[in-house]
Scaffold this active site. Structure first.
Site, mmCIF file in Angstrom:
data_model
loop_
_atom_site.group_PDB
_atom_site.id
_atom_site.type_symbol
_atom_site.label_atom_id
_atom_site.label_comp_id
_atom_site.label_asym_id
_atom_site.label_seq_id
_atom_site.Cartn_x
_atom_site.Cartn_y
_atom_site.Cartn_z
ATOM 1 C CD GLU A 147 -3.137 -0.873 2.135
ATOM 2 O OE1 GLU A 147 -2.908 -0.187 3.151
ATOM 3 O OE2 GLU A 147 -4.209 -1.446 1.946
ATOM 4 C CD GLU A 303 -4.263 -5.696 2.868
ATOM 5 O OE1 GLU A 303 -4.969 -4.970 3.581
ATOM 6 O OE2 GLU A 303 -3.045 -5.540 2.736
#
Ligand code: GAL
Length: 662
Positions: A147, A303
């Site tokens: 991320e 995710e």
């Protein structure tokens, strides 16, 4: 990377557990039908305990075990959180805020994207991993960092300042070009030399807007350079294995068009809020973006939460059936992987209250039973792998314009891209109209309708393409406060929206923003009355026909919505009533929904290379629904319900899903 079905699994952090637990993990993964785990995301300190020390033994064991049990690995390069020894030896790699505060070690993502020390250490770790595991049969995918931009999107240290100056040098060539682009004649901001230029740190008042806009561009590029440096090493040492990094859905700080171009497969992390009754609309929007980033190629949901997250003020769990429904929603919108954060719930650390596929309570829990049940069910959807969708409508999304729109000292601070976009998207979603996102230089000609909910920053080239599209009969709909500035954030003079004025046949005399709580009525052709909030404009027509007028307030009687051939302009924000304007335009453009379904039922279509079509039907309501299937679908099999018999009607349970194949 080939799966015989949709990938299923999640982040696996074995370094948080004693070795005895690992064998049980692998055994339970098999039981749950897990086919892929993301391994080692935050394992830098474990992999490299000191500058010259490496510890790969544990990873050797795990990779072999996972492989032996048929679990593929999305192997992380582990570079998102530098270890304490590196930080203490080089405190200058810690990021600095706009106020000059250096952020401490003790959380994660604590590094300056421009730091040569951080970059060299990250590439060294990626290289060590790739040298060792580049050809390991368990590794199906490389996961660079984690991320990018999470927690820290920008750093204002001296190193970043020097890097920013180099970046500006490449962009402008000479300081005089920069002065002209930044409009430094204003407020005595002229620069004589590059060395006088700094990042937009906290200053007494508003900072030069073009400086801030360039800073946003620079910050996205600086992080992309970090990604690229690792990707090059992986491509060299692990040729043939795809490389990705996980995105954060509609994320402002990174221009995902530029990023996706450098990924082999797009991956996303999505955390819709179970407490939000409209969360599925935002989720659909994000998934459509992920699908669009690589021209419709299948993407990976890397995710999501099995139930509650731990980082909201109140973390509501997913009620039974919701995680199944929301996972299948991602598949319906192009995902070929359904992974979660995380495999086993942590015992310690900041995320110990985050749900996991294997909860604290162990296998005797609702969560675990859902994990196993859903893993088995997902296997039935193997036939949809590789499926793509088509859309007749496109929405233009430009990060430059997003950044510029949200700069300071605008007519209204309430004009936020996501909030402007959402009702336009919702109007399509409600009717099950498929939509692609397009970059500003994307190919328009293919679409029956092109929507631009907001293009505050508009390059002349983009305006020309939009104009040509409408001139050729394409249905173009532009939203308010568009065509205002050029790529330097300088006003397009002569009457807004100058570069689109001819195409739209209108000119705006003055913006008329509405404060919180204020409203203006808009009366549409045919008499329907809707309400504008947030924004209105003093609009005059120049060849366009008025198809909606303001009905109240200082603009009463003036045009609010106009049509010029096949180009429409909507000068206000109609929020949840935006569909009242869009629906008739889309009908006129001949746009057809995937399926006309009852309210709350989402329908999408994925076509696989074998020629099969898969109709996903998702009931987002808590009531059972019955829908009439069109002719060609009545005899189709439901991949999720092998017992389905041919029937013109289909019943969906509350939160139920069907995946029909023909
Ligand atoms: C993501 C992150 C994961 C975990 C998760 C919790 O943003 O990549 O490491 O923190 O959120 O929801």
């Amino acid at each position: 990377m080939s799966a015989s079905g949709l990938w299923y699994g999640g982040d696996y952090n074995p370094e948080q557990w004693p070795e005895e637990v690992w064998a049980e993990d692998v055994k339970l993964m098999r039981e749950a039908g897990v086919t892929m785990v993301t391994l080692g995301v935050f394992a830098w300190a474990r992999l490299q305990p000191g500058p010259q020390e490496w510890d790969f033994g544990w990873l050797d064991v795990l990779l072999d075990q996972l492989h032996a049990h048929g679990v593929a690995v999305d192997l992380a390069t582990a570079t998102a959180s530098p270890p304490a020894w590196l930080v203490r030896a080089h405190p200058e790699l810690l990021p600095v805020t706009a106020d000059g505060v250096r952020l401490e070690f003790g959380s994660r993502q604590h590094y300056c994207p421009s730091s040569p020390v951080y970059r060299a250490a990250a590439v060294r770790l990626a290289r060590a991993l790739a040298e060792r595991y580049g050809r390991h049969p368990a590794v199906a995918l490389w996961h660079v960092h984690n991320e990018y931009g999470d927690h820290v999107t920008e750093c204002f240290c001296a190193e970043s300042a020097a890097h920013f100056r180099r970046w500006l040098g490449t962009r402008y060539g000479t300081v005089e070009q920069l002065n002209s682009a930044w409009g430094t004649g204003f407020w005595s901001q002229h620069y004589r030399d590059w060395t006088e230029i700094e990042p937009p740190r906290t200053a007494p008042g508003p900072v030069n807007p073009t400086q801030v806009l360039d800073w946003r561009r620079f910050c996205s590029d600086a992080l992309l350079e970090c990604y690229r440096a690792e990707k090059v090493v992986l491509d060299e040492l692990a040729p043939g294995t795809p490389v990705t990094t996980n995105f954060m859905s509609m994320f402002k700080a990174l221009d995902y068009w530029a990023w996706a171009a450098e990924e082999d497969v797009v991956a996303d992390d999505a955390y819709p809020d179970p407490a939000d009754p409209t969360a599925q609309v935002g989720a659909a929007l994000n998934y459509d973006l992920m699908r669009s980033l690589k021209g419709g190629a299948p993407w990976m949901l890397l995710e999501q939460a099995p139930s509650a997250v731990s980082w909201r003020a109140v973390n509501v769990p997913k009620r039974p059936g919701l995680q199944r429904l929301w996972s299948l929603q991602a598949v319906a919108r192009g995902a070929d992987a359904v992974l979660y954060f995380q495999w086993r719930a942590s015992r310690a650390g900041a995320e110990k209250h985050h749900s996991a596929l294997l909860p604290h309570r162990g296998t005797d829990s609702r969560g675990w039973r859902e994990t196993v049940r859903f893993g088995a069910e997902l296997r039935r959807l193997a036939p949809v792998v590789g499926g793509r969708s088509t859309a007749q409508v496109a929405i233009v999304l430009d990060w430059d314009s997003w950044w510029a729109l949200e700069l300071e000292d605008h007519p209204s601070a309430r004009m936020r891209w996501s909030e402007l976009l959402r009702p336009w998207y919702a109007a399509l979603h409600r009717r099950n109209i498929a939509v692609d996102f397009l970059p500003p230089d994307g190919e328009l000609g293919y679409y029956q309708a092109v929507l631009a909910p907001n293009l505050y920053l508009l390059r002349t080239a983009t305006a020309r393409r939009l104009t040509a599209y409408a001139a050729a009969g394409g249905h173009l709909v532009c939203g308010p406060f568009s065509g205002v500035v050029d790529e330097h954030d300088h006003i397009h003079l002569g009457g807004y929206p100058a570069p689109l004025r001819e195409a739209l046949g209108v000119v705006v005399d003055e913006w008329w923003p509405l404060p919180e709580g204020a409203e203006a009525e808009v009366v549409l052709e045919g008499g329907a009355r809707v309400t504008a909030t947030r924004w209105t404009e003093w609009l005059e027509t120049e060849g366009a026909e008025t198809v909606g007028r303001y009905g109240s307030g200082p603009l009463a009687g003036r045009p609010a919505v106009t049509r010029h051939g096949t180009a429409w302009y909507l000068s206000c924000d109609l929020g949840p009533q935006t569909g009242a304007v869009l629906d008739p335009i889309l009908d006129r453009a001949g746009v057809t929904p995937v399926l006309a379904a009852p309210e709350g039922v989402e329908a999408t279509l994925r076509r696989t290379p074998d020629g099969a079509e898969h109709l996903f039907l998702l009931n987002h309501t808590d009531e059972p629904v019955e829908l009439a299937l069109p002719e060609g679908w009545q005899r189709a099999a439901d991949l999720l319900d092998p017992a389905r018999t041919p029937d013109p009607a289909l019943r969906l349970d509350p939160l139920g899903v069907a995946v029909l194949r023909r």
